[in-house]
Design a protein around this motif. Structure first.
Motif, PDB file in Angstrom:
ATOM      1  N   GLU A 179       0.825  -1.211   0.000  1.00 46.33           N
ATOM      2  CA  GLU A 179       0.000   0.000   0.000  1.00 46.33           C
ATOM      3  C   GLU A 179       0.860   1.262   0.000  1.00 46.33           C
ATOM      4  OE1 GLU A 179       0.248  -1.601   4.272  1.00 46.33           O
ATOM      5  OE2 GLU A 179      -0.044  -2.394   2.221  1.00 46.33           O
ATOM      6  N   GLU A 219      -0.483  -2.678  -9.801  1.00 47.29           N
ATOM      7  CA  GLU A 219      -1.880  -2.826 -10.229  1.00 47.29           C
ATOM      8  C   GLU A 219      -2.781  -1.861  -9.483  1.00 47.29           C
ATOM      9  OE1 GLU A 219      -4.982  -6.466 -11.258  1.00 47.29           O
ATOM     10  OE2 GLU A 219      -3.244  -6.835  -9.949  1.00 47.29           O
ATOM     11  N   ASP A 220      -2.570  -1.742  -8.166  1.00 44.64           N
ATOM     12  CA  ASP A 220      -3.393  -0.824  -7.367  1.00 44.64           C
ATOM     13  C   ASP A 220      -3.176   0.630  -7.778  1.00 44.64           C
ATOM     14  OD1 ASP A 220      -4.285  -3.026  -6.010  1.00 44.64           O
ATOM     15  OD2 ASP A 220      -3.032  -2.707  -4.228  1.00 44.64           O
ATOM     16  N   GLN A 245       1.293  -6.215  -7.105  1.00 44.73           N
ATOM     17  CA  GLN A 245       0.022  -5.754  -6.564  1.00 44.73           C
ATOM     18  C   GLN A 245       0.009  -4.235  -6.438  1.00 44.73           C
ATOM     19  OE1 GLN A 245      -2.754  -7.754  -5.847  1.00 44.73           O
ATOM     20  NE2 GLN A 245      -3.678  -5.711  -5.814  1.00 44.73           N
ATOM     21  N   ALA A 246       1.119  -3.659  -5.992  1.00 48.26           N
ATOM     22  CA  ALA A 246       1.198  -2.205  -5.849  1.00 48.26           C
ATOM     23  C   ALA A 246       1.059  -1.503  -7.197  1.00 48.26           C
ATOM     24  CB  ALA A 246       2.521  -1.820  -5.195  1.00 48.26           C
ATOM     25  N   ALA A 250       2.304   1.548  -3.563  1.00 46.80           N
ATOM     26  CA  ALA A 250       1.293   2.024  -4.517  1.00 46.80           C
ATOM     27  C   ALA A 250       1.107   3.530  -4.411  1.00 46.80           C
ATOM     28  CB  ALA A 250      -0.038   1.303  -4.264  1.00 46.80           C
ATOM     29  N   GLU A 251       1.103   4.033  -3.176  1.00 49.88           N
ATOM     30  CA  GLU A 251       0.951   5.478  -2.971  1.00 49.88           C
ATOM     31  C   GLU A 251       2.093   6.249  -3.621  1.00 49.88           C
ATOM     32  OE1 GLU A 251       0.731   8.604   0.823  1.00 49.88           O
ATOM     33  OE2 GLU A 251       0.468   6.451   1.136  1.00 49.88           O
TER      34      GLU A 251
END
Length: 509
Positions: A173, A202-203, A199-200, A176-177
């Motif tokens: 998370e 993609e997010d 995942q990051a 991703a930010e």
């Protein structure tokens, strides 16, 4: 950069950046310092291999002192009371003390570092501990980020774009930010963090822009759209790259796609030698370490340590063609496959089977890496019975008729060649040794020396020398190799009390 408070007559510490892997990307200054250093140090894991040393090898001298700084742990757990960080801190203190001994003695120390020494490198931990006590200089190197941009053929950032370098160890998370708020990015330290990094991306809505680059600038470099990468195939020395948005979709992007289209897997047929790791060549060990998949006969694969990044595919010893086709199919899907053989893969082993199947389509590159043969291993235990002309012959009639074996035995016996006899017996083949002995006695003296080597290099090693006339089937099993002497092969007493067997290089005329 340099530290102050230099003490006279002390050695100098150099943190030398080697670049991303190609030895030609080592700077002129780095090469000069490596060549002139009295002590060359490098970090490595417990397996003993060092990428930094392999890059620097062209510039090393035999007379130099080498200091391997072996990490006690890498990513695994530890029972150290201070946990993982405690174990690493203690290791850095010990490593710094080892280098300080050389520096105190007036020896210059070059500490090798992949990429740049102060860019996520281990050198910085030595610099912080030693630069206040000794003169210390840092020689910068090409970073993995620059190398990845170069092989991708795409700019990192242009004009007012912001490039952010991030460690893959950040929580997904958080990562991703950061990815949302930057123009371009490089994410390092993949390997076990790959799923979280993917995942990051993609997010953050940027997965389709991301590229995966592995071992940039080396022969094993790999470039793929990150969304298509198998997480199980990702080593630590790889990174994710979000190149310049200004150039997205332009000629650089097209060049990167063309590069990716050319990437494919390969099959390397590797000879392990006759027994343990000490009988395996450094070239073979490097190929095994780089492989994604290991294919081979079960007992041979069991000789290799398990690596969570790799997949082992064991099979029976009687399905060579099927094993070869399986390995080639893995390579067609992009995997780097090592097919393992005992001894040398080109001597009654997997190289011919793989090449025969590969030749049917010709769409997968195949390399063969040699290994120490069983014949050489057995011969070394008694002296030099293979010192003159010799032939190699298999007694197995599973793939050729026994009549052909008899004809060849008679021919080589009549030609007075030393014979290395492979596959002399098995559970189902219990009479061939006696039959072969009788054929050879048609042309050889009953006193001809025969070396019976069993499990040479292994825990049950035994080596005996008998007369040809006394060769007994009951003394031979599937783990044996026979060396049958020629008319000139001699037995002589050795200085240690054991007999020495050798075939003189001069032939009587």
């Amino acid at each position: 950069m340099s530290s102050g408070n230099v003490v006279e007559h002390k050695g100098t510490l150099y943190g030398v950046g080697l670049g991303p892997g190609d030895p030609e990307l080592v700077t002129v200054k780095a090469a000069r310092l490596i060549e002139s250093a009295e002590v060359v140090a490098y970090h490595c894991a417990r397996h003993g291999r060092s990428i930094a040393r392999s890059v620097a090898e062209p510039y090393l001298r035999p007379s130099q002192i080498e200091e391997r700084l072996v990490y006690p742990v890498t990513t695994e757990t530890t029972d150290h009371p201070g946990g993982y960080q405690g174990a690493i801190d203690e290791f850095y203190e010990r490593a710094a003390a080892r280098l300080a001994e050389h520096l105190d003695a007036g020896r210059d120390v070059v500490l090798l570092a992949e990429g740049d020494p102060l860019f996520y490198g281990s050198y910085m931990h030595m610099h912080k501990r030693l630069a206040g006590r000794f003169e210390a200089h840092v020689v910068p190197g090409v970073t993995s980020v620059s190398a990845a941009s170069a092989v991708l053929g795409s700019p990192l950032a242009e004009r007012d774009e912001v490039l952010t370098v991030l460690p893959g160890t950040l929580a997904p998370e958080v990562l991703a930010e950061r990815l949302v708020s930057t123009d371009a990015a490089a994410v390092l330290k993949l390997g076990r963090t790959f799923d979280g990094v993917r995942q990051a991306l993609e997010d953050a809505g940027r997965l389709d822009q991301a590229w995966y680059v592995e071992r940039a600038t080396t022969e094993k470099q790999r470039v793929e759209p990150l969304a298509e990468v198998d997480p199980e195939s990702v080593p630590y020395f790889s990174l994710a790259l979000l190149p310049s948005p200004v150039n997205a979709g332009g000629p650089f992007h097209a060049a990167a796609q063309a590069t990716d289209a050319q990437e494919h897997g390969e099959v390397v047929v590797v000879g392990l030698g006759p027994a343990g790791r000490e009988w395996t060549t450094p070239e073979a060990l490097a190929a095994l370490a780089e492989a994604d998949d290991l294919v081979g006969y079960g007992p041979y694969l069991a000789r290799l340590p398990d690596n969570p990044r790799q997949r082992k595919h064991a099979s029976d010893n009687r399905v060579e063609s099927e094993r070869a086709e399986f390995a080639l199919e893995l390579a067609r899907r992009g995997a780097r496959v090592a097919v393992v053989s005992s001894g040398d893969p080109g001597v009654f082993a997997m190289a011919s089977a793989v090449l025969e199947v590969a030749a049917e389509k010709g769409d997968v590159p195949v390399r063969v890496l040699p290994g120490l043969t069983a014949a050489q291993a057995v011969a070394s235990r008694v002296g030099a019975p293979l010192g003159h002309d010799f032939c190699v012959l298999s007694l197995s009639d599973r793939l050729k008729p026994w009549e052909v074996i008899v004809d060849r035995l008679r021919a080589v016996a009549a030609a007075d060649l030393v014979i290395a006899v492979y596959n002399p017996a098995s559970r189902s083949r219990t009479w061939q040794v006696g039959a072969a002995r009788d054929v050879l006695l048609e042309h050889r003296s009953p006193d001809t020396p025969v070396v019976i080597g069993r499990d040479v290099g292994g825990p049950e090693e035994s080596v005996r020398v008998v007369r040809l006339a006394d060769l007994d089937q009951s003394d031979v099993d599937m783990r044996c190799l026979l060396l049958v002497g020629s008319s000139t092969t001699r037995i002589a007493p050795g200085a240690d009390g054991r007999d020495v067997v050798f075939t003189p290089r001069r032939y009587p005329v």
